[in-house]
Every structure is written in structure tokens, then in C-alpha cells.
Design an enzyme around this catalytic site. Structure first.
Site, PDB file in Angstrom:
ATOM      1  N   ARG A   1       0.833  -1.219   0.000  1.00 49.05           N
ATOM      2  CA  ARG A   1       0.000   0.000   0.000  1.00 49.05           C
ATOM      3  C   ARG A   1       0.869   1.271   0.000  1.00 49.05           C
ATOM      4  O   ARG A   1       0.563   2.256   0.680  1.00 49.05           O
ATOM      5  CB  ARG A   1      -0.950   0.032   1.210  1.00 49.05           C
ATOM      6  CG  ARG A   1      -1.926  -1.099   1.251  1.00 49.05           C
ATOM      7  CD  ARG A   1      -2.927  -1.057   0.105  1.00 49.05           C
ATOM      8  NE  ARG A   1      -3.817  -2.196   0.189  1.00 49.05           N
ATOM      9  CZ  ARG A   1      -3.549  -3.398  -0.332  1.00 49.05           C
ATOM     10  NH1 ARG A   1      -2.425  -3.595  -1.044  1.00 49.05           N
ATOM     11  NH2 ARG A   1      -4.389  -4.393  -0.200  1.00 49.05           N
TER      12      ARG A   1
ATOM     13  N   SER B   1     -10.747  -0.162   3.551  1.00 56.84           N
ATOM     14  CA  SER B   1      -9.991  -0.481   4.772  1.00 56.84           C
ATOM     15  C   SER B   1      -9.424   0.809   5.342  1.00 56.84           C
ATOM     16  O   SER B   1      -8.740   1.544   4.630  1.00 56.84           O
ATOM     17  CB  SER B   1      -8.827  -1.419   4.462  1.00 56.84           C
ATOM     18  OG  SER B   1      -9.318  -2.575   3.846  1.00 56.84           O
TER      19      SER B   1
ATOM     20  N   GLU C   1      -4.783   3.870   6.301  1.00 59.54           N
ATOM     21  CA  GLU C   1      -4.477   3.645   4.878  1.00 59.54           C
ATOM     22  C   GLU C   1      -4.840   4.867   4.026  1.00 59.54           C
ATOM     23  O   GLU C   1      -4.052   5.284   3.183  1.00 59.54           O
ATOM     24  CB  GLU C   1      -5.232   2.399   4.396  1.00 59.54           C
ATOM     25  CG  GLU C   1      -4.826   1.987   2.997  1.00 59.54           C
ATOM     26  CD  GLU C   1      -5.671   0.852   2.438  1.00 59.54           C
ATOM     27  OE1 GLU C   1      -5.573  -0.268   2.958  1.00 59.54           O
ATOM     28  OE2 GLU C   1      -6.419   1.104   1.477  1.00 59.54           O
TER      29      GLU C   1
HETATM   30  C1  LIG Z   1     -15.300   0.302  -0.669  1.00 58.81           C
HETATM   31  C2  LIG Z   1     -13.828   0.484  -0.916  1.00 58.81           C
HETATM   32  C3  LIG Z   1     -13.029  -0.629  -1.135  1.00 58.81           C
HETATM   33  C4  LIG Z   1     -11.647  -0.502  -1.373  1.00 58.81           C
HETATM   34  N1  LIG Z   1     -10.912  -1.622  -1.597  1.00 58.81           N
HETATM   35  C5  LIG Z   1      -9.585  -1.522  -1.836  1.00 58.81           C
HETATM   36  C6  LIG Z   1      -8.791  -2.691  -2.074  1.00 58.81           C
HETATM   37  O1  LIG Z   1      -9.292  -3.810  -2.108  1.00 58.81           O
HETATM   38  N2  LIG Z   1      -7.462  -2.524  -2.293  1.00 58.81           N
HETATM   39  C7  LIG Z   1      -6.879  -1.297  -2.303  1.00 58.81           C
HETATM   40  O2  LIG Z   1      -5.661  -1.241  -2.508  1.00 58.81           O
HETATM   41  N3  LIG Z   1      -7.594  -0.178  -2.086  1.00 58.81           N
HETATM   42  C8  LIG Z   1      -8.927  -0.253  -1.856  1.00 58.81           C
HETATM   43  N4  LIG Z   1      -9.669   0.884  -1.616  1.00 58.81           N
HETATM   44  C9  LIG Z   1      -9.005   2.200  -1.615  1.00 58.81           C
HETATM   45  C10 LIG Z   1      -9.100   2.968  -2.962  1.00 58.81           C
HETATM   46  O3  LIG Z   1     -10.099   2.430  -3.762  1.00 58.81           O
HETATM   47  C11 LIG Z   1      -7.786   2.944  -3.727  1.00 58.81           C
HETATM   48  O4  LIG Z   1      -6.739   3.449  -2.949  1.00 58.81           O
HETATM   49  C12 LIG Z   1      -7.872   3.778  -5.025  1.00 58.81           C
HETATM   50  O5  LIG Z   1      -6.732   3.541  -5.814  1.00 58.81           O
HETATM   51  C13 LIG Z   1      -7.994   5.268  -4.768  1.00 58.81           C
HETATM   52  O6  LIG Z   1      -8.292   5.884  -5.990  1.00 58.81           O
HETATM   53  P1  LIG Z   1      -8.909   7.336  -6.083  1.00 58.81           P
HETATM   54  O7  LIG Z   1      -8.908   7.731  -7.528  1.00 58.81           O
HETATM   55  O8  LIG Z   1     -10.228   7.375  -5.432  1.00 58.81           O
HETATM   56  O9  LIG Z   1      -7.834   8.195  -5.286  1.00 58.81           O
HETATM   57  P2  LIG Z   1      -8.076   9.469  -4.329  1.00 58.81           P
HETATM   58  O10 LIG Z   1      -8.801   9.024  -3.110  1.00 58.81           O
HETATM   59  O11 LIG Z   1      -8.665  10.585  -5.108  1.00 58.81           O
HETATM   60  O12 LIG Z   1      -6.579   9.842  -3.969  1.00 58.81           O
HETATM   61  C14 LIG Z   1      -5.799   8.978  -3.163  1.00 58.81           C
HETATM   62  C15 LIG Z   1      -4.369   9.525  -3.146  1.00 58.81           C
HETATM   63  O13 LIG Z   1      -3.797   9.420  -4.443  1.00 58.81           O
HETATM   64  C16 LIG Z   1      -3.397  10.705  -4.939  1.00 58.81           C
HETATM   65  N5  LIG Z   1      -3.741  10.701  -6.378  1.00 58.81           N
HETATM   66  C17 LIG Z   1      -4.952  10.453  -6.927  1.00 58.81           C
HETATM   67  N6  LIG Z   1      -4.868  10.501  -8.261  1.00 58.81           N
HETATM   68  C18 LIG Z   1      -3.574  10.796  -8.560  1.00 58.81           C
HETATM   69  C19 LIG Z   1      -2.864  10.998  -9.781  1.00 58.81           C
HETATM   70  N7  LIG Z   1      -3.465  10.899 -10.976  1.00 58.81           N
HETATM   71  N8  LIG Z   1      -1.536  11.309  -9.700  1.00 58.81           N
HETATM   72  C20 LIG Z   1      -0.901  11.390  -8.509  1.00 58.81           C
HETATM   73  N9  LIG Z   1      -1.534  11.229  -7.320  1.00 58.81           N
HETATM   74  C21 LIG Z   1      -2.851  10.932  -7.361  1.00 58.81           C
HETATM   75  C22 LIG Z   1      -4.217  11.709  -4.139  1.00 58.81           C
HETATM   76  O14 LIG Z   1      -3.558  12.965  -4.058  1.00 58.81           O
HETATM   77  C23 LIG Z   1      -4.280  11.021  -2.783  1.00 58.81           C
HETATM   78  O15 LIG Z   1      -3.086  11.238  -2.086  1.00 58.81           O
HETATM   79  C24 LIG Z   1     -11.058   0.783  -1.388  1.00 58.81           C
HETATM   80  C25 LIG Z   1     -11.865   1.922  -1.186  1.00 58.81           C
HETATM   81  C26 LIG Z   1     -13.234   1.776  -0.952  1.00 58.81           C
HETATM   82  C27 LIG Z   1     -14.088   2.990  -0.764  1.00 58.81           C
END
Ligand SMILES: Cc1cc2nc3c(=O)[nH]c(=O)nc-3n(C[C@H](O)[C@H](O)[C@H](O)COP(=O)(O)OP(=O)(O)OC[C@H]3O[C@@H](n4cnc5c(N)ncnc54)[C@H](O)[C@@H]3O)c2cc1C
Length: 344
Positions: free
Chosen positions: A170, A244, A340
Site C-alpha cells: 500500500r 480499509s 491507509e
Molecule cells: C469500498 C472500498 C473498497 C476498497 N478496496 C480496496 C482494495 O481492495 N485494495 C486497495 O488497494 N484499495 C482499496 N480501496 C481504496 C481505494 O479504492 C484505492 O486506494 C484507489 O486507488 C484510490 O483511488 P482514487 O482515484 O479514489 O484516489 P483518491 O482518493 O482521489 O486519492 C488517493 C491519493 O492518491 C493521490 N492521487 C490520486 N490521483 C492521482 C494521480 N493521478 N496522480 C498522482 N496522485 C494521485 C491523491 O492525491 C491522494 O493522495 C477501497 C476503497 C473503498 C471505498
């Protein structure tokens, strides 16, 4: 239309619809980014250029605790394609603003399997490398080829391979040295040929047993993954959450023995590098947190690792609850749980 007039700068934007926890916060300034040129326009802008910035994807891994004075760059880079078919792999590319699950579906529907275990993870393609998303025995790094990013200080575009991304559990360079510094615009994945299913995960082994399907197709595996996830995790469209909330702590075998000494039932898994991973959800549950709440922020009844918004929660309630959980787990097991999601 000249280059500058294409950039839309929005003011006073509510971020509530843009984070899966549904937490209230207002972005003073928000700019939608559709490609490298948009990022460079922000970097070269007389006011925005020097201002602190926050990169926003799908908002599924953030906890918003306050209004945001930073310039929020909402990543909306679109498109996906097969870059190359090699003898031993397909190389596919996704725009950073594409929804991760839609991208996974596109790869499967076009005969490029390999991402099925990562189906239904919320968020965008561009954020997937940030925390090296992982689920059911596969991590992004196992399929990673390279990515394109733009430096938010110099405006320069770079391509990074796996070594420079420094993936860990992670974690990646984008959570450390390049946090908030590099905006990922495109991600390329390497999907090995011939495809082989990854089924060495208890819940998947159970599906094989239940159905009698010993050689599932990639679509079948994706279907199983979606069913397992839907049964376990709250759908953010129905109940706000960020998945998580804490990482599973990784400890040395000696530390693990000490913790087992405190509670022989503690759930733990040996890792390939000799360390031990402890189930954070089990420890939180053992401390009696399931269903407990602070204001409208609560520990999900079905899975203690997930904190939820029961409706109208604010970020400070979520963080007060998270800190109380950390303290009680530390008191009982001597382990400091690490959140996380990114706390903003
Ligand atoms: C119901 C649920 C289940 C989940 N299950 C999992 C799982 O099984 N495994 C897992 O690993 N994660 C899981 N997650 C967490 C999440 O889905 C992941 O971390 C996902 O990759 C986040 O994507 P996002 O676009 O929403 O990022 P955001 O929440 O918008 O951003 C997260 C971070 O990434 C940075 N960021 C976003 N986009 C970029 C970019 N283009 N360039 C540089 N930095 C960037 C942001 O600044 C921030 O620091 C889950 C979340 C939820 C709500």
C-alpha cells in the site's frame, strides 16, 4: 480558443460529491485536468503556479478534515488502448481519470486478462499506483509496466518504470518523495500471456470448491471477486466509507511471537520475505469496536477494518474515532495501526 481560455478555474467547489466517505469540505480553487498540457498551464499560471496543490482522483482513499486552501487538481484524463502485443504479454494503457473498474472491464472484454483479481476496487486508474492497490493475491506492481506523470513544479513530463515507483505494501514513491509533486496522467500495465488464474486466496479457493469450476475463465474470476467484495464491503453509494481504514501491520517473527503471547488467537499470515502480517480488522474487533461510533462516524458492523459515515459525519469525527481505535489496539497488542487513506 487559445490555450489559456481552455483552462476552467472553479471557485468554492463542494468536495462532498467527490469523496466516497461523503465528508463535507470546500475547495477554494478547483481545476479539471484532461492532459499534460492542462497541468503545464496550471504550473505556468501566474497565481496557481506557486500555490500548494492537491491531486484528486475518485476520492475513495481520502479523509477530508477541513476546507482546502490548496488548488485541487481533479484528474480527468480519459482513454484506454492496447499499446502493444508482445510474445509474452499485452501492454495496455489507461488515462489517469478513467474509473479503475471500468478499465478492468474493458481489458477483460477485449481479451487482455490479468486484472480480474483487482475488479471493483473504487477510484481511478491514475491513483492505482499511488498506494499500489492490491486485493485477493494480486497487487498493481505485479502487472505494472510504466506510467507518465507531470512534475507540478517544473511542468516536465516523465515516464517512470517499476524501480523508480518503489512499490511496497500500500505504498509507492507517490506516497513519499513524490507525494503531491507528480501528477500521474497515464498508466501502462503488462498482462502476461498465457493467462493463469490467481486463486490461492481462501475465499477464491472456497468458490472453486462450491462451484466445482477448477479452471475458471478470467470473467468467472472477476465475477467471483465482485460477489465476494459486495458481500463484505459497504457500497460507498449507499454508505460513505474509504474501504480499509488501517493497513495490516507487518512485523518481525519475534514481534509476532510477543503479540501471540498477549493473545494466542491473533490472526497472522507469514509473508514471502519472512515477516508476518497481522489482521488489523481482527485486532480492532477483539478490542470491541464493531458498531461503535463517534458522532456519525462508526465502525462498520460487518467488518471492523472499515469506518463508515452513518450520514452527516464530519472528518474530525472520523479521525477522533480512528485515534481512539489506535490507542486501544496499542494498549492491548502494543501495535500502532497506520491509517491507509490520505488524511487531508
Ligand atoms: C469500498 C472500498 C473498497 C476498497 N478496496 C480496496 C482494495 O481492495 N485494495 C486497495 O488497494 N484499495 C482499496 N480501496 C481504496 C481505494 O479504492 C484505492 O486506494 C484507489 O486507488 C484510490 O483511488 P482514487 O482515484 O479514489 O484516489 P483518491 O482518493 O482521489 O486519492 C488517493 C491519493 O492518491 C493521490 N492521487 C490520486 N490521483 C492521482 C494521480 N493521478 N496522480 C498522482 N496522485 C494521485 C491523491 O492525491 C491522494 O493522495 C477501497 C476503497 C473503498 C471505498
Amino acid at each position: 480558443m487559445d490555450e489559456n481560455s481552455a483552462m476552467q478555474i472553479e471557485s468554492g467547489v463542494s468536495l462532498k460529491p467527490y469523496n466516497t466517505f461523503g465528508l463535507p469540505a470546500v475547495a477554494q480553487t478547483l481545476v479539471r485536468v484532461q492532459g499534460d498540457a492542462d497541468v503545464r498551464r496550471v504550473v505556468d499560471h501566474p497565481e496557481l503556479g506557486l500555490a500548494p496543490k492537491f491531486i484528486l482522483g475518485g476520492g475513495s482513499n481520502i479523509v477530508l478534515t477541513r476546507d482546502m486552501p490548496q488548488v485541487v487538481l481533479k484528474v480527468e484524463v480519459k482513454g484506454w488502448r492496447l499499446v502493444e502485443e508482445r510474445r509474452d504479454a499485452y501492454i495496455v494503457e489507461g488515462g489517469a481519470g478513467e474509473t479503475w473498474h471500468e478499465f478492468v472491464k474493458w481489458t477483460l472484454d477485449h481479451g487482455y486478462p490479468g486484472l480480474e483479481n483487482l475488479a471493483l476496487i473504487p477510484g481511478t486508474v491514475g491513483a492505482a499506483p499511488v498506494q499500489n492497490i492490491g486485493a485477493y493475491g494480486v497487487e498493481l506492481k505485479d502487472r505494472f509496466e510504466s506510467l507518465d506523470a507531470v512534475d507540478l513544479v517544473t511542468g516536465r513530463s516523465v515516464t517512470l518504470g517499476p524501480t523508480l515507483c518503489a512499490f511496497g505494501y500500500r505504498s509507492s514513491v507517490f506516497k513519499h518523495a513524490l507525494a503531491g509533486r507528480s501528477l500521474i496522467t497515464r498508466v501502462r500495465l503488462r498482462l502476461p500471456k498465457p493467462w493463469a488464474p490467481v486463486l490461492n486466496y481462501l475465499e477464491l479457493e472456497r468458490k472453486v470448491m462450491e462451484t466445482g469450476i477448477t479452471r475458471p475463465s478470467p470473467h468467472q474470476v472477476a465475477e467471483w471477486i465482485c460477489a465476494i467484495r459486495r458481500a463484505k464491503l459497504p457500497d460507498p453509494r449507499e454508505i460513505g466509507n474509504a474501504g480499509s481504514f488501517f493497513k495490516n501491520p507487518v512485523v518481525t517473527p519475534e514481534q509476532c511471537r510477543d503479540i501471540i503471547g498477549r493473545d494466542p488467537e491473533v490472526v497472522h499470515y507469514p509473508m514471502p520475505d519472512g515477516t508476518m502480517k497481522l489482521a488489523a480488522g481482527w485486532m480492532i474487533d477483539a478490542c470491541g469496536w464493531k458498531g461503535k461510533s463517534v458522532g456519525q462516524a462508526a465502525v462498520y458492523e460487518k467488518q471492523a477494518l472499515v469506518l463508515v459515515n452513518r450520514g452527516g459525519a464530519i472528518g474530525s469525527e472520523v479521525m477522533t474515532l480512528a485515534r481512539a481505535i489506535q490507542e486501544s489496539v496499542y494498549g492491548r497488542f502494543g501495535i500502532r495501526l497506520e491509517p491507509e487513506p490520505v488524511v487531508v
